[in-house]
Design an enzyme around this catalytic site. Structure first.
Site, PDB file in Angstrom:
ATOM      1  N   ASP A 103       8.614   4.335   4.946  1.00 18.73           N
ATOM      2  CA  ASP A 103       9.897   3.763   5.360  1.00 18.73           C
ATOM      3  C   ASP A 103      10.085   2.336   4.829  1.00 18.73           C
ATOM      4  O   ASP A 103       9.115   1.638   4.543  1.00 18.73           O
ATOM      5  CB  ASP A 103       9.951   3.773   6.890  1.00 18.73           C
ATOM      6  CG  ASP A 103      11.365   3.654   7.401  1.00 18.73           C
ATOM      7  OD1 ASP A 103      12.311   3.827   6.607  1.00 18.73           O
ATOM      8  OD2 ASP A 103      11.534   3.380   8.599  1.00 18.73           O
ATOM      9  N   HIS A 120      13.735   3.010  -3.567  1.00 16.56           N
ATOM     10  CA  HIS A 120      13.042   4.298  -3.682  1.00 16.56           C
ATOM     11  C   HIS A 120      12.278   4.371  -5.007  1.00 16.56           C
ATOM     12  O   HIS A 120      11.155   4.867  -5.059  1.00 16.56           O
ATOM     13  CB  HIS A 120      14.039   5.447  -3.546  1.00 16.56           C
ATOM     14  CG  HIS A 120      14.675   5.496  -2.183  1.00 16.56           C
ATOM     15  ND1 HIS A 120      16.017   5.347  -1.978  1.00 16.56           N
ATOM     16  CD2 HIS A 120      14.133   5.614  -0.960  1.00 16.56           C
ATOM     17  CE1 HIS A 120      16.276   5.388  -0.672  1.00 16.56           C
ATOM     18  NE2 HIS A 120      15.154   5.553  -0.035  1.00 16.56           N
ATOM     19  N   LEU A 136      -8.164  16.430  -3.827  1.00 14.30           N
ATOM     20  CA  LEU A 136      -7.164  16.121  -2.782  1.00 14.30           C
ATOM     21  C   LEU A 136      -6.070  17.192  -2.708  1.00 14.30           C
ATOM     22  O   LEU A 136      -5.533  17.608  -3.732  1.00 14.30           O
ATOM     23  CB  LEU A 136      -6.518  14.766  -3.107  1.00 14.30           C
ATOM     24  CG  LEU A 136      -5.383  14.313  -2.190  1.00 14.30           C
ATOM     25  CD1 LEU A 136      -5.931  13.899  -0.828  1.00 14.30           C
ATOM     26  CD2 LEU A 136      -4.603  13.151  -2.818  1.00 14.30           C
TER      27      LEU A 136
HETATM   28  C1  FPP Z   1      12.860   6.214   3.946  1.00 15.84           C
HETATM   29  O1  FPP Z   1      13.257   4.910   3.501  1.00 15.84           O
HETATM   30  C2  FPP Z   1      12.343   6.986   2.807  1.00 15.84           C
HETATM   31  C3  FPP Z   1      12.987   7.982   2.171  1.00 15.84           C
HETATM   32  C4  FPP Z   1      14.287   8.493   2.634  1.00 15.84           C
HETATM   33  C5  FPP Z   1      12.467   8.632   0.953  1.00 15.84           C
HETATM   34  C6  FPP Z   1      11.213   8.046   0.365  1.00 15.84           C
HETATM   35  C7  FPP Z   1      11.109   8.448  -1.068  1.00 15.84           C
HETATM   36  C8  FPP Z   1      10.467   7.728  -2.017  1.00 15.84           C
HETATM   37  C9  FPP Z   1       9.699   6.493  -1.724  1.00 15.84           C
HETATM   38  C10 FPP Z   1      10.521   8.111  -3.452  1.00 15.84           C
HETATM   39  C11 FPP Z   1      10.299   9.534  -3.763  1.00 15.84           C
HETATM   40  C12 FPP Z   1       8.976  10.033  -3.356  1.00 15.84           C
HETATM   41  C13 FPP Z   1       8.182  10.790  -4.143  1.00 15.84           C
HETATM   42  C14 FPP Z   1       6.943  11.370  -3.575  1.00 15.84           C
HETATM   43  C15 FPP Z   1       8.499  11.084  -5.520  1.00 15.84           C
HETATM   44  P1  FPP Z   1      14.754   4.435   3.679  1.00 15.84           P
HETATM   45  O2  FPP Z   1      15.504   4.732   2.428  1.00 15.84           O
HETATM   46  O3  FPP Z   1      15.326   5.085   4.905  1.00 15.84           O
HETATM   47  O4  FPP Z   1      14.612   2.883   3.865  1.00 15.84           O
HETATM   48  P2  FPP Z   1      15.296   1.971   4.993  1.00 15.84           P
HETATM   49  O5  FPP Z   1      14.754   2.449   6.319  1.00 15.84           O
HETATM   50  O6  FPP Z   1      14.874   0.596   4.674  1.00 15.84           O
HETATM   51  O7  FPP Z   1      16.783   2.161   4.881  1.00 15.84           O
END
Ligand code: FPP
Length: 271
Positions: free
Chosen positions: A38, A55, A149
């Site tokens: 997150d 992301h 893994l």
């Molecule tokens: C939450 O952060 C996370 C996500 C919705 C997606 C996480 C995905 C990645 C880090 C990249 C893709 C992953 C892989 C394995 C290729 P948020 O966007 O809700 O952040 P915030 O809480 O600060 O708004």
């Protein structure tokens, strides 16, 4: 400071990555580490960048976490990459996440194979765009012989949906006369969850300072040790993984029983 973050003794902060790593007891590793990645959006916002930049930056943290877990010999790692609730985000953000996923698989497949990692997507994968489904199936197939893994990636996944889908599957077996309702126990339910191939997580890591489970692996986290850190996912590095594991190794897990050493009587009922 919020006492919940006192999970990193001050001296750990001065240790190098290598100094932290050697302190990990390889005989008491978590069998399964699950991660809620997150804070990507907030990381980007703090820099005046679009959310997708967060992301994208988070991919490096994914890389480090997968590599770090594989190097240590952690048997299973699950990353929560897209929830069933995430479909409600603006279309361009959903599309950008799907593109990142495909890009990640294309870029990392060589590393996954080289490190003997088995890649397994879980969740309602049929809800993903067909080209993403095809790419994930290809990567799963390519890495199927991996003996190192087990790397699970949860997509279009939520803990409640996991239970709903398991109940539907069990109900179909009962309806077909293959299973008696009296035989449904915890093992039967666990065997119908998306995580049926792996043990429940021993350790859950959540970044970004939120102290929630957010509908992730609700059944499986019953006795999981939780580790929260205020840092945003794009800043997560191997050293944070090491700190989470070191903190896990300091804890006593009781599973509702009494502690192994005598303790003063307390009024608490639950462990
Ligand atoms: C939450 O952060 C996370 C996500 C919705 C997606 C996480 C995905 C990645 C880090 C990249 C893709 C992953 C892989 C394995 C290729 P948020 O966007 O809700 O952040 P915030 O809480 O600060 O708004």
């Amino acid at each position: 400071m919020n006492p919940v973050y006192d999970l990193e003794p001050p001296e750990w902060r001065d240790y190098s990555d290598a100094e932290l790593k050697v302190r990990i007891d390889p005989c008491r590793l978590p069998r399964h580490i699950a991660v809620i990645m997150d804070g990507n959006g907030r990381w980007a916002q703090a820099r005046g960048l679009p959310r997708v930049s967060g992301h994208r930056a988070g991919i490096q943290s994914v890389r480090e976490t997968v590599e770090g877990a594989a190097e240590l010999g952690v048997p299973v790692l699950t990353l929560f990459a897209f929830s069933t609730e995430n479909w409600r985000r603006p279309r361009d953000q959903v599309d950008a996440l799907m593109d990142l996923l495909v890009e990640y698989v294309d870029r990392e497949i060589g590393t996954l194979l080289k490190n003997d990692i088995r890649f397994i997507p879980i969740g309602r994968l049929f809800q993903l765009p067909p080209h993403v489904q095809a790419k994930l199936a290809w990567a799963q197939d390519q890495t199927a012989r991996g003996r190192g893994l087990l790397f699970l990636i949860a997509l279009s996944y939520s803990g409640r949906v996991d239970v709903v889908d398991a109940v539907r599957s069990i109900a179909r077996q009962v309806q077909a006369g293959c299973l008696s309702p009296d035989c449904i126990d915890e093992q039967v339910i666990a065997a119908h969850l998306y995580t049926r191939e792996v043990p429940d997580p021993d350790l859950l890591i959540r970044t970004s300072g939120e102290l929630r489970i957010s509908n992730f692996m609700l059944w499986q986290l019953a006795y999981t040790e939780l580790w929260f850190t205020p840092i945003y996912w794009p800043d997560f590095r191997k050293r944070h993984l090491y700190m989470a594991i070191l903190d896990f190794q300091r804890r006593e897990r009781r599973y509702g029983t009494v502690p192994s050493t005598p303790e003063p009587v307390s009024s608490g009922t639950f462990s």
